[in-house]
Structure formats: structure tokens, C-alpha cells
Design an enzyme around this catalytic site. Structure first.
Site, PDB file in Angstrom:
ATOM      1  N   GLY A 143       0.841  -1.193   0.000  1.00  0.00           N
ATOM      2  CA  GLY A 143       0.000   0.000   0.000  1.00  0.00           C
ATOM      3  C   GLY A 143       0.870   1.235   0.000  1.00  0.00           C
ATOM      4  O   GLY A 143       1.960   1.240  -0.569  1.00  0.00           O
ATOM      5  N   CYS A 144       0.434   2.269   0.647  1.00  0.00           N
ATOM      6  CA  CYS A 144       1.169   3.528   0.704  1.00  0.00           C
ATOM      7  C   CYS A 144       2.553   3.318   1.309  1.00  0.00           C
ATOM      8  O   CYS A 144       2.682   2.735   2.386  1.00  0.00           O
ATOM      9  CB  CYS A 144       0.383   4.528   1.549  1.00  0.00           C
ATOM     10  SG  CYS A 144       1.282   6.044   1.892  1.00  0.00           S
TER      11      CYS A 144
END
Length: 180
Positions: free
Chosen positions: A13-14
């Protein structure tokens, strides 16, 4: 300490969130946010955010296997993000947020494949694991303002809402691996 330490690249993800966790792991000597496994040379954050470069937001980890094993690094990875969500983590949606393990050695590939196979057999997550396991390709460091983002901006909204809970979960679950 060995002259050349191994690296592995993880997309969970981020990259702000993933980096925030791994900088706290004993035996991880360097964490760099970046972009990998896309088609564009030297992509910018804005390019990657379009979803058209094929890159994933990733962290490149350099680690000392005498202090932390690859298996332990991957156990952390599978705890601090959801490997069953395709092309998203929470509210972050797009191919750049896909779950991925980008290996630099065949041993890393084997360990990752074995872990995913075992977790799938054990139905550990209740849904199929969608984490891709691929050789590292076309890696580029992210812009300087992304490096150590959580450390530099602990009170920023996204950091408080998303990164901080992941760091707390890591600390609770892997207390023996937290840097002193």
C-alpha cells in the site's frame, strides 16, 4: 557484519505506512521509499498516482540476516497490511497500492512462495492472498520529501489515521523485533 547486506522490496500500500513500520525493525539497516515493477523510467509521484506507469509504491529494505530473518520481515509484512485486497489498501485505491514482494534472489522468491502457500492452506486470512511475487524490476527511489515521511510528519492527518496504527500493531505483535 557482512560487506554487502541483502535487499528486498515490498509493496504494502502507501509507502509512508510501510516505511514507518520497517524503520522500527531491529536488523533493518536502511529503508527507502520508491516505485517498482512498472514500465516508465524515473517516474514521479504524480506519474505513479495516475496508475498508468505500472509501478507499485514500495519500500526497499536492506537488512542484516544475523539480526532479522527474511521470514520475520515477511511475517511483519503480512501482519501490517491486507494481502487479500487487490490494488488497494484501505482508502488508497489503484494498481500502485498493490500487495507485492519483489525479490532480488531465488531464495527470497522461495521463502515468499512457501509462506503464501502455507498461509493459503491454513486459510489464515479467510480470503485468497493476492500478493504478487515477482523479480524486482525498474526500481526508482521516490522523491526526497517521501523519505522518512512518518518520522518527519507524525502529526499529519494521514500519518495519524493510517500509518500510526500500523506502527502500533507492529510494536504489539513483534515486540521482540522493535529496535532499542
Amino acid at each position: 557484519m557482512p560487506e554487502s547486506l541483502p535487499t528486498i522490496v515490498l509493496g504494502g500500500g502507501c509507502f509512508w505506512c510501510t516505511e514507518a513500520v520497517y524503520v522500527k525493525v531491529r536488523g533493518v539497516t536502511d529503508v527507502e521509499s520508491g516505485y517498482s515493477n512498472g514500465q516508465v523510467e524515473r517516474p514521479s509521484y504524480e506519474d505513479v498516482c495516475t496508475g498508468r506507469t505500472g509501478h507499485a509504491e514500495v519500500v526497499k529494505l536492506t537488512y542484516d540476516p544475523a539480526q532479522v530473518s527474511l521470514r520475520q520481515l515477511l511475517e511483519i509484512f503480512f501482519v501490517v497490511h491486507d494481502p487479500t485486497q487487490r490494488d488497494r489498501q484501505g482508502h488508497d485505491v489503484g494498481t500502485q497500492y498493490r500487495s507485492g514482494i519483489y525479490y532480488t534472489t531465488e531464495e527470497q522468491r522461495r521463502v515468499a512462495d512457501d509462506m503464501i502457500r502455507q498461509m493459503s492452506q491454513d486459510k489464515l486470512f479467510g480470503r485468497p492472498i493476492v500478493t504478487e511475487v515477482r523479480p524486482l524490476a525498474n526500481y526508482w527511489p521516490a522523491e526526497e520529501y517521501h523519505q522518512d515521511f512518518f518520522e518527519k510528519n507524525p502529526h499529519q492527518g494521514y500519518c495519524l489515521a493510517v500509518a500510526a496504527p500500523k506502527v502500533a500493531k507492529f510494536r504489539r505483535t513483534f515486540s521482540e523485533l522493535v529496535k532499542a
